[in-house]
Design a protein around this motif. Structure first.
Motif, PDB file in Angstrom:
ATOM      1  N   PRO A  96       0.603   7.895 -10.971  1.00  0.00           N
ATOM      2  CA  PRO A  96       0.579   7.933  -9.504  1.00  0.00           C
ATOM      3  C   PRO A  96       0.287   9.335  -8.985  1.00  0.00           C
ATOM      4  O   PRO A  96       0.727  10.347  -9.548  1.00  0.00           O
ATOM      5  CB  PRO A  96       1.971   7.453  -9.114  1.00  0.00           C
ATOM      6  CG  PRO A  96       2.446   6.652 -10.282  1.00  0.00           C
ATOM      7  CD  PRO A  96       1.853   7.309 -11.488  1.00  0.00           C
ATOM      8  N   ASN A 139       1.158   3.469  -5.116  1.00  0.00           N
ATOM      9  CA  ASN A 139       0.214   2.468  -5.619  1.00  0.00           C
ATOM     10  C   ASN A 139      -1.107   3.088  -6.058  1.00  0.00           C
ATOM     11  O   ASN A 139      -1.902   2.440  -6.731  1.00  0.00           O
ATOM     12  CB  ASN A 139      -0.078   1.418  -4.546  1.00  0.00           C
ATOM     13  CG  ASN A 139       1.098   0.491  -4.337  1.00  0.00           C
ATOM     14  OD1 ASN A 139       1.932   0.334  -5.221  1.00  0.00           O
ATOM     15  ND2 ASN A 139       1.188  -0.115  -3.172  1.00  0.00           N
ATOM     16  N   TRP A 140      -1.346   4.343  -5.636  1.00  0.00           N
ATOM     17  CA  TRP A 140      -2.612   4.993  -5.960  1.00  0.00           C
ATOM     18  C   TRP A 140      -2.430   5.908  -7.167  1.00  0.00           C
ATOM     19  O   TRP A 140      -1.496   6.698  -7.227  1.00  0.00           O
ATOM     20  CB  TRP A 140      -3.121   5.784  -4.763  1.00  0.00           C
ATOM     21  CG  TRP A 140      -3.526   4.879  -3.642  1.00  0.00           C
ATOM     22  CD1 TRP A 140      -2.803   4.537  -2.545  1.00  0.00           C
ATOM     23  CD2 TRP A 140      -4.761   4.177  -3.552  1.00  0.00           C
ATOM     24  NE1 TRP A 140      -3.509   3.658  -1.754  1.00  0.00           N
ATOM     25  CE2 TRP A 140      -4.723   3.418  -2.357  1.00  0.00           C
ATOM     26  CE3 TRP A 140      -5.905   4.106  -4.341  1.00  0.00           C
ATOM     27  CZ2 TRP A 140      -5.774   2.605  -1.945  1.00  0.00           C
ATOM     28  CZ3 TRP A 140      -6.959   3.297  -3.936  1.00  0.00           C
ATOM     29  CH2 TRP A 140      -6.887   2.563  -2.754  1.00  0.00           C
ATOM     30  N   GLY A 159      -5.792  -5.363  -2.959  1.00  0.00           N
ATOM     31  CA  GLY A 159      -6.364  -4.545  -4.019  1.00  0.00           C
ATOM     32  C   GLY A 159      -6.990  -5.382  -5.086  1.00  0.00           C
ATOM     33  O   GLY A 159      -7.249  -6.555  -4.912  1.00  0.00           O
ATOM     34  N   ASN A 194       0.803  -1.203   0.000  1.00  0.00           N
ATOM     35  CA  ASN A 194       0.000   0.000   0.000  1.00  0.00           C
ATOM     36  C   ASN A 194       0.841   1.261   0.000  1.00  0.00           C
ATOM     37  O   ASN A 194       0.360   2.343   0.255  1.00  0.00           O
ATOM     38  CB  ASN A 194      -0.954   0.005   1.204  1.00  0.00           C
ATOM     39  CG  ASN A 194      -0.240  -0.122   2.519  1.00  0.00           C
ATOM     40  OD1 ASN A 194       0.974   0.033   2.579  1.00  0.00           O
ATOM     41  ND2 ASN A 194      -0.972  -0.377   3.575  1.00  0.00           N
ATOM     42  N   ASP A 251      -3.836  -2.198  -4.188  1.00  0.00           N
ATOM     43  CA  ASP A 251      -4.121  -1.800  -2.818  1.00  0.00           C
ATOM     44  C   ASP A 251      -5.619  -1.575  -2.681  1.00  0.00           C
ATOM     45  O   ASP A 251      -6.354  -1.579  -3.662  1.00  0.00           O
ATOM     46  CB  ASP A 251      -3.340  -0.524  -2.486  1.00  0.00           C
ATOM     47  CG  ASP A 251      -3.163  -0.324  -0.984  1.00  0.00           C
ATOM     48  OD1 ASP A 251      -3.755  -1.114  -0.228  1.00  0.00           O
ATOM     49  OD2 ASP A 251      -2.438   0.599  -0.592  1.00  0.00           O
ATOM     50  N   SER A 276      -6.482   2.030  -7.432  1.00  0.00           N
ATOM     51  CA  SER A 276      -5.266   1.228  -7.314  1.00  0.00           C
ATOM     52  C   SER A 276      -5.541  -0.172  -7.807  1.00  0.00           C
ATOM     53  O   SER A 276      -6.638  -0.710  -7.604  1.00  0.00           O
ATOM     54  CB  SER A 276      -4.778   1.177  -5.860  1.00  0.00           C
ATOM     55  OG  SER A 276      -3.652   0.323  -5.743  1.00  0.00           O
ATOM     56  N   PRO A 331     -10.782  -0.876  -4.201  1.00  0.00           N
ATOM     57  CA  PRO A 331      -9.626  -0.259  -4.871  1.00  0.00           C
ATOM     58  C   PRO A 331      -9.895   1.163  -5.341  1.00  0.00           C
ATOM     59  O   PRO A 331      -9.323   1.609  -6.319  1.00  0.00           O
ATOM     60  CB  PRO A 331      -9.380  -1.204  -6.048  1.00  0.00           C
ATOM     61  CG  PRO A 331     -10.729  -1.724  -6.378  1.00  0.00           C
ATOM     62  CD  PRO A 331     -11.452  -1.853  -5.071  1.00  0.00           C
TER      63      PRO A 331
END
Length: 822
Positions: A317, A367-368, A258, A250, A382, A379, A350
């Motif tokens: 990201p 991850n986002w 995720g 994460n 995650d 994501s 997610p």
């Protein structure tokens, strides 16, 4: 009580113990009571069929019939005969329950209430497992294989349970499996009296037998799979969405959970949470904005045959910065605010809930990602569970004048091409044409469609929806004019698209009961869906067509006011109403629990009529399939008889053929003899057919007798009333005896009439039931199949044992012991 009956009862009890993990899914114990009834009836039917010495297939049919009777009694349809005898209406009712169970599985989160469709599927599944376990344990004497159907029950809570799977129910199920293995081992020991190893050595009392050791090893493997499987599938958490994949992390150094956001059925999840009887806290949020709009987390922009779905989001990201959504223009007001969100464990998905259009985030890892087209943070590795993050966002408000000035998008504009696709529904197209008639601007067309969903046109908010007869959900909703948020949002988006204007559905949270000292506390009752419409130069503008009186924390805007509210309370241009200002009264804090609906909502997007298919083709196909399966043994028996009949022919005697006169004037002849191989094959085929005929007509066959003894016993016991048939039996015995032991087989005798004569007398002598079974389900074919299965299983066991023995030769302890002995 015999050992077989005792083993059958143990198999039934072990099945019930194996179902213990289902206690982690249901709120109450109703499922267990119904399962006990179903398994008890199945065990009773098995014991009864074995009492009358029915074959294995008869035992299976008896158990299935008992299961059907039990389900008919537990889940009656009202059309049964004498309350127990099922009718076609009963099976149609069962089909409806199975179909409704699929919807309930998507609607409810664990633990689930006593919904009849789910209870029916549970009783049906456990009863079916009981039938399979009984067949494996008692019928085929393969108790170790019974762990496979039991493991199928284990996998249910592993797949759906929230957070972690309880261990105690799995231990109970494992104990039942061990009990089954021990009971079978004890029964085998009682049969043979003394235990031996594979090499012939006797096993002492204190030593475990090889069968018991194998059973324990299989039990350990089964328990290990049941316990390790939940650990091997990360993200086994329920809540709103429990169908997520696993992720690598994460961004904070902790393991994440995720999945692919486009694979999530947001509509089904929203419907399931709105119908939960328990209020679950999901999000806590604080914001500097006095009256924020809805907290959004998802967008559905794909309208397909099965409804609105979320497309595959793409982006970069959030740690690399977000695009600036500021737009300059008269009538457009944009203000920047800051918010902090805390997501609870009950919201694992997610996607992250955010306000407006975020411009900067904090406390989120790489991850986002942010999709600027969908305006969502997502994501693939995650989820949002237990996340705390802050972000700055832009809140945009619009004046009606600015929206009217927005030009229509060109026909080839990518947004218009992608966001105006709709399945052809003439009723919808006609309605849209009437609503937008005379409207020149896109905003006026959208407002005409938006105003249509008002109480003046008969629309009401209800969590209980009615079905329709049109065959299309969108038409049924427009006719019934009652539904909840996702139906209003999807219907408006459809109508706006039909008008040639891009539209999509957004999902998120309303403001609930309003701001508290700690901000907003949002629960599953605050989940909401609304429509977003695209205007050139403005972007995506929200419209909430759901009646405000039915939505807790409903928020309206100047360009999309509450059409059911008095004119005096309409908000000023460029502002939004305070949370709850135009919302429900204090008495409407939540929908009436009795008004809950288990429907998944409006399945927008049917490409054509979706009328329910008639049931009779399925029944016809099922009956035909059953008839085909029942005809397989008879067809196999007829094929064997035909193949043997082609071989059983009169072997000619040795004959002399005139070859004419030679050069020396002497007449010559050629002796044509009999082919011994053919004569023996004919005799064997005739004898095999005779033995199968004896088995079919329930005449005892002793494999230790010689062919002559068998023929003589048949002639003196079963064919005494027909001398020709008795002579025919003796002829067949003599032919087989000569084929086995003599140098020259019997020749010159036609064996086909002899077979026909014996078969005819045996058929007349047998009862009507025996003749019917000999024709439809020949026992000789069933016996041959059962023997083949047993032989195959034995070969597999022997091969496995031999492989294990070879591996044991390289056991380190054995190698060390052999070296030390030298």
């Amino acid at each position: 009580m015999t050992a077989t009956r005792n083993l059958g009862l143990v198999a039934a009890a072990a099945t019930l113990l194996a179902a213990a993990p289902l206690s982690a899914i249901f709120e109450r114990w109703t499922w267990l009571i119904q399962a006990v009834i179903a398994v008890a009836v199945v065990a009773g039917a098995a014991a009864l069929t074995r009492l009358i010495r029915a074959p294995l297939w008869g035992q299976v049919l008896g158990m299935l019939a008992g299961l059907v009777l039990a389900l008919t009694w537990i889940f009656p349809s009202g059309g049964e005969l004498v309350a127990l005898v099922p009718t076609p209406a009963t099976f149609a009712h069962f089909g409806e329950l199975v179909g409704a169970s699929a919807q309930d599985m998507r609607s409810y989160g664990v633990k689930v209430p006593d919904a009849k469709p789910l209870l029916f599927v549970s009783a049906l599944g456990i009863g079916g497992v009981a039938v399979v376990v009984d067949v494996l344990v008692v019928g085929l004497r393969r108790p170790a294989l019974a762990g496979l159907p039991m493991l199928a029950i284990y996998s249910v809570p592993v797949a759906v349970y929230v957070d972690s799977v309880p261990a105690v129910p799995f231990v109970v199920g494992a104990a039942g499996y061990l009990w089954l293995l021990v009971a079978d081992n004890v029964d085998r020991v009682r049969r043979f009296g003394r235990r031996f190893t594979g090499d012939g050595r006797g096993v002492d009392v204190w030593e475990s037998s090889p069968l018991a050791a194998t059973g324990r090893r299989l039990a350990v493997v089964g328990v290990a799979l049941a316990v390790v499987l939940p650990l091997a599938v990360p993200g086994m958490t329920g809540g709103l969405l429990d169908t997520l994949g696993s992720g690598a992390g994460n961004g904070t150094g902790r393991a994440g959970q995720g999945g692919n956001p486009s694979k999530v059925d947001l509509f089904a999840a929203l419907s399931g949470e709105l119908n939960q009887s328990e209020v679950v806290e999901m999000v806590k949020v604080t914001t500097t904005e006095p009256s924020p709009f809805y907290l959004r987390f998802g967008v559905l922009d794909k309208l397909r045959a099965d409804g609105f779905r979320m497309g595959d989001p793409t982006g970069r990201p959030v740690t690399r910065g977000l695009p600036d959504p500021r737009r300059a223009g008269e009538g457009v007001e944009q203000q920047q605010h800051r918010a902090t969100v805390e997501v609870t464990k009950n919201f694992p998905m997610p996607l992250l809930p955010v306000y407006g259009e975020p411009v900067r985030t904090e406390e989120l890892g790489g991850n986002w990602l942010y999709d600027s087209a969908l305006q969502v943070i997502f994501s693939n590795r995650d989820n949002s569970r237990d996340k705390r993050y802050s972000f700055d966002y832009i809140r945009s408000t619009y004046s009606t004048t600015a929206l009217r000035r927005a030009p229509s998008l060109p026909a080839d504009h990518p947004v218009r091409v992608q966001q105006t696709e709709t399945p052809p529904v003439p009723q919808v197209d006609t309605l849209v044409s009437e609503l937008i008639q005379g409207k020149r601007t896109d905003y006026d067309k959208v407002r005409a469609i938006y105003d249509y969903f008002s109480s003046d046109n008969g629309f009401t908010y209800s969590l209980t929806t009615k079905g329709g007869t049109s065959g299309q959900d969108i038409v049924d909703f427009l006719n019934n004019k009652a539904g909840f948020c996702q139906q209003y949002a999807a219907a408006m988006a459809w109508l706006v698209r039909a008008a040639g204007i891009p539209a999509r559905v957004a999902l998120g949270f309303t403001n609930g009961t309003g701001r508290t000292g700690e901000g907003y506390v949002l629960t599953n009752r605050n989940l909401h869906a609304w429509t977003e419409v695209y205007f050139d130069g403005m972007g995506w503008v929200p419209f909430d067509a759901t009646p405000a009186g039915g939505v807790q924390g409903s928020t309206r805007s100047a360009w999309a006011p509450d059409t059911d509210a008095p004119e005096s309370v309409a908000p000023d241009p460029g502002t939004s109403s305070a949370p709850g200002e135009n919302g429900p009264s204090p008495e409407a804090d939540g929908p009436d629990p009795a008004d809950r609906d288990t429907d998944a909502g409006l399945a927008i997007g049917a490409g054509g009529p979706t009328r329910q298919a008639p049931v009779w083709p399925w029944w016809t196909a099922g009956v035909l399939l059953l008839l085909i399966l029942l005809a397989v043994p008879a067809l196999r028996r007829a094929a064997l008889r035909r193949r043997r009949g082609t071989r059983v022919a009169a072997a000619p005697k040795a004959t002399m053929v005139d070859a004419g006169t030679g050069r020396d004037g002497v007449e010559r002849t050629i002796v044509v003899g009999v082919d011994p191989a053919r004569a023996r094959a004919d005799a064997h085929a005739a004898w095999d057919e005779l033995l199968d005929t004896l088995v079919d007509y329930r005449v005892r066959v002793d494999p230790t007798e010689t062919p002559r003894a068998t023929a003589e016993r048949l002639a003196t016991d079963a064919l005494t009333e027909d001398a020709s048939a008795a002579a025919a039996a003796r002829l067949l015995g003599r032919a087989e005896e000569r084929a086995r032991y003599a140098r020259d087989p019997l020749a010159g005798e036609d064996l086909t009439p002899a077979l026909r004569s014996v078969r005819g007398v045996l058929a007349v002598r047998a009862g009507q039931r025996t003749r019917l079974l000999a024709t439809v389900l020949p026992p000789s074919v069933l016996l041959r199949w059962r023997t083949a299965v047993s032989d195959t299983s034995s070969r597999v066991v022997a091969t496995t044992g031999a492989a294990r023995y070879r591996l044991l030769r390289w056991n380190p302890r054995r190698l060390l012991a052999s070296r030390s002995s030298r």
